[in-house]
Design a protein around this motif. Structure first.
Motif, mmCIF file in Angstrom:
data_model
loop_
_atom_site.group_PDB
_atom_site.id
_atom_site.type_symbol
_atom_site.label_atom_id
_atom_site.label_comp_id
_atom_site.label_asym_id
_atom_site.label_seq_id
_atom_site.Cartn_x
_atom_site.Cartn_y
_atom_site.Cartn_z
ATOM 1 N N ALA A 41 0.823 -1.216 0.000
ATOM 2 C CA ALA A 41 0.000 0.000 0.000
ATOM 3 C C ALA A 41 0.856 1.263 0.000
ATOM 4 N N GLU A 42 2.039 1.193 0.627
ATOM 5 C CA GLU A 42 2.881 2.375 0.800
ATOM 6 C C GLU A 42 3.853 2.609 -0.345
ATOM 7 N N TYR A 43 4.274 1.531 -1.024
ATOM 8 C CA TYR A 43 5.349 1.638 -2.014
ATOM 9 C C TYR A 43 4.950 0.987 -3.331
ATOM 10 N N ASN A 44 5.662 1.364 -4.373
ATOM 11 C CA ASN A 44 5.469 0.766 -5.693
ATOM 12 C C ASN A 44 6.423 -0.415 -5.854
ATOM 13 N N HIS A 45 5.901 -1.532 -6.290
ATOM 14 C CA HIS A 45 6.727 -2.718 -6.533
ATOM 15 C C HIS A 45 6.544 -3.176 -7.976
ATOM 16 N N ASP A 46 7.580 -3.816 -8.486
ATOM 17 C CA ASP A 46 7.524 -4.350 -9.848
ATOM 18 C C ASP A 46 7.191 -5.831 -9.878
ATOM 19 N N LEU A 47 7.366 -6.516 -8.736
ATOM 20 C CA LEU A 47 7.095 -7.960 -8.670
ATOM 21 C C LEU A 47 7.094 -8.377 -7.209
ATOM 22 N N ALA A 48 6.324 -9.427 -6.895
ATOM 23 C CA ALA A 48 6.307 -9.984 -5.538
ATOM 24 C C ALA A 48 6.638 -11.471 -5.590
ATOM 25 N N GLN A 65 -5.887 -10.785 -1.768
ATOM 26 C CA GLN A 65 -6.049 -9.407 -1.295
ATOM 27 C C GLN A 65 -5.289 -8.428 -2.177
ATOM 28 N N LEU A 66 -4.072 -8.780 -2.571
ATOM 29 C CA LEU A 66 -3.305 -7.889 -3.447
ATOM 30 C C LEU A 66 -4.048 -7.648 -4.754
ATOM 31 N N ARG A 67 -4.604 -8.698 -5.322
ATOM 32 C CA ARG A 67 -5.355 -8.534 -6.575
ATOM 33 C C ARG A 67 -6.639 -7.742 -6.350
ATOM 34 N N SER A 68 -7.280 -7.921 -5.202
ATOM 35 C CA SER A 68 -8.504 -7.158 -4.928
ATOM 36 C C SER A 68 -8.205 -5.673 -4.757
ATOM 37 N N LEU A 69 -6.961 -5.364 -4.365
ATOM 38 C CA LEU A 69 -6.524 -3.968 -4.231
ATOM 39 C C LEU A 69 -5.989 -3.413 -5.547
ATOM 40 N N ASP A 70 -6.148 -4.177 -6.614
ATOM 41 C CA ASP A 70 -5.734 -3.786 -7.968
ATOM 42 C C ASP A 70 -4.220 -3.657 -8.093
ATOM 43 N N LYS A 71 -3.472 -4.464 -7.324
ATOM 44 C CA LYS A 71 -2.029 -4.547 -7.500
ATOM 45 C C LYS A 71 -1.762 -5.493 -8.661
ATOM 46 N N ARG A 72 -1.206 -4.951 -9.731
ATOM 47 C CA ARG A 72 -1.097 -5.713 -10.979
ATOM 48 C C ARG A 72 0.282 -6.268 -11.251
ATOM 49 N N PHE A 73 1.237 -6.055 -10.342
ATOM 50 C CA PHE A 73 2.579 -6.571 -10.583
ATOM 51 C C PHE A 73 2.566 -8.097 -10.603
ATOM 52 N N PRO A 74 3.503 -8.714 -11.315
ATOM 53 C CA PRO A 74 3.562 -10.185 -11.336
ATOM 54 C C PRO A 74 3.841 -10.735 -9.942
ATOM 55 N N ILE A 75 3.308 -11.928 -9.686
ATOM 56 C CA ILE A 75 3.522 -12.611 -8.409
ATOM 57 C C ILE A 75 4.047 -14.010 -8.675
ATOM 58 N N LEU A 76 5.166 -14.322 -8.040
ATOM 59 C CA LEU A 76 5.766 -15.654 -8.119
ATOM 60 C C LEU A 76 5.572 -16.344 -6.779
ATOM 61 N N GLU A 107 17.175 -20.887 -11.081
ATOM 62 C CA GLU A 107 15.831 -21.087 -11.637
ATOM 63 C C GLU A 107 14.915 -19.962 -11.201
ATOM 64 N N LEU A 108 14.979 -19.616 -9.918
ATOM 65 C CA LEU A 108 14.155 -18.515 -9.421
ATOM 66 C C LEU A 108 14.459 -17.231 -10.181
ATOM 67 N N GLU A 109 15.729 -16.935 -10.353
ATOM 68 C CA GLU A 109 16.129 -15.718 -11.059
ATOM 69 C C GLU A 109 15.619 -15.713 -12.497
ATOM 70 N N ALA A 110 15.735 -16.850 -13.167
ATOM 71 C CA ALA A 110 15.280 -16.930 -14.557
ATOM 72 C C ALA A 110 13.770 -16.693 -14.649
ATOM 73 N N ARG A 111 13.013 -17.255 -13.721
ATOM 74 C CA ARG A 111 11.555 -17.064 -13.744
ATOM 75 C C ARG A 111 11.182 -15.615 -13.411
ATOM 76 N N LEU A 112 11.884 -15.014 -12.450
ATOM 77 C CA LEU A 112 11.636 -13.607 -12.131
ATOM 78 C C LEU A 112 11.915 -12.714 -13.337
ATOM 79 N N ASN A 113 13.044 -12.946 -13.982
ATOM 80 C CA ASN A 113 13.393 -12.117 -15.140
ATOM 81 C C ASN A 113 12.373 -12.263 -16.256
#
Length: 225
Positions: A41-48, A65-76, A107-113
């Motif tokens: 709610a306080e900060y802008n994020h590019d991915l969670a 809850q994040l999606r209900s708050l219209d947070k559209r960043f990708p989630i892994l 693997e985690l890094e590749a999926r995040l990228n």
């Protein structure tokens, strides 16, 4: 990029934060869904990155809850549950991808990228605007195949502006890409860094790719692919 990491296991949270910071990301690392909602709610994020097995509110409920708050960043999702039903439930809640514990960081890094690229409309591990090319894996810039010497902060600013091509990006948003703590952020520093970056780009290119939008921020004017 600014990432939100939600993991209650302290050692894993520390390792994730350290490794992702080494890759050039600014990381908000928290132990609970409640803290994650506050940060989102306080900060802008590019991915969670969200662990499903959180205490109190579950990772699935956090994602909903994040999606209900219209947070559209990708989630892994991070999950210790390997069965397909849990993966499907996580994706149905609004996540974009998952990694099963234990995992290799590569693997985690590749999926995040991959998620970060797709979120900005790119499919390759590079971004180009004419002769200017960014190698997203190597964090390297070049013009006509020749290296463009940038500091780490200059590269981060350029990558963020190119990822958000033809959009006005506020100074505060750029500050968040460089500094994890509020007290370290100074809009005057961003002005200095952008000015230095401009001079390096304009010395090599036949156009001026970064425009100042008075009172709003900066715009990368060229279309990127």
């Amino acid at each position: 990029m600014k990432l939100l990491v939600v993991e209650d296991e302290a050692l894993l949270r520390h390792h994730l934060s350290s490794r992702l910071s080494e890759q050039g990301h600014v990381v908000d690392a928290v132990a609970s869904a409640e803290e994650a909602l506050y940060r989102a709610a306080e900060y802008n994020h590019d991915l969670a990155v969200v662990d499903l097995g959180l205490p109190g509110m579950s990772g699935l409920d956090l994602i909903r809850q994040l999606r209900s708050l219209d947070k559209r960043f990708p989630i892994l999702i991070l999950t210790a549950r390997g069965n397909w039903q849990d993966k499907v439930e996580g994706l149905a809640a609004g996540a974009d991808d998952y990694v099963v514990k234990p995992f290799q960081f590569e693997e985690l890094e590749a999926r995040l990228n991959a998620l970060l690229r797709r979120a900005c409309g790119f499919t390759q591990a590079s971004i180009s605007a004419g002769a200017l090319v960014l190698d997203l894996n190597r964090k390297h810039a070049s013009v006509d195949g020749q290296p463009l010497p940038l500091t780490a902060f200059e590269y981060r600013i350029l990558e963020y502006l190119m990822r958000h091509q033809q959009q006005v990006v506020a100074k505060e948003r750029l500050s968040e890409q460089l500094y994890p703590d509020d007290e370290d952020r100074d809009p005057n520093v961003i002005e200095v860094l952008v000015g230095r970056l401009r001079r390096k780009l304009e010395a090599q290119l036949d156009y001026k790719p970064i425009e100042t939008v008075r009172g709003q921020g900066y715009l990368f004017t060229e279309r990127c692919r």
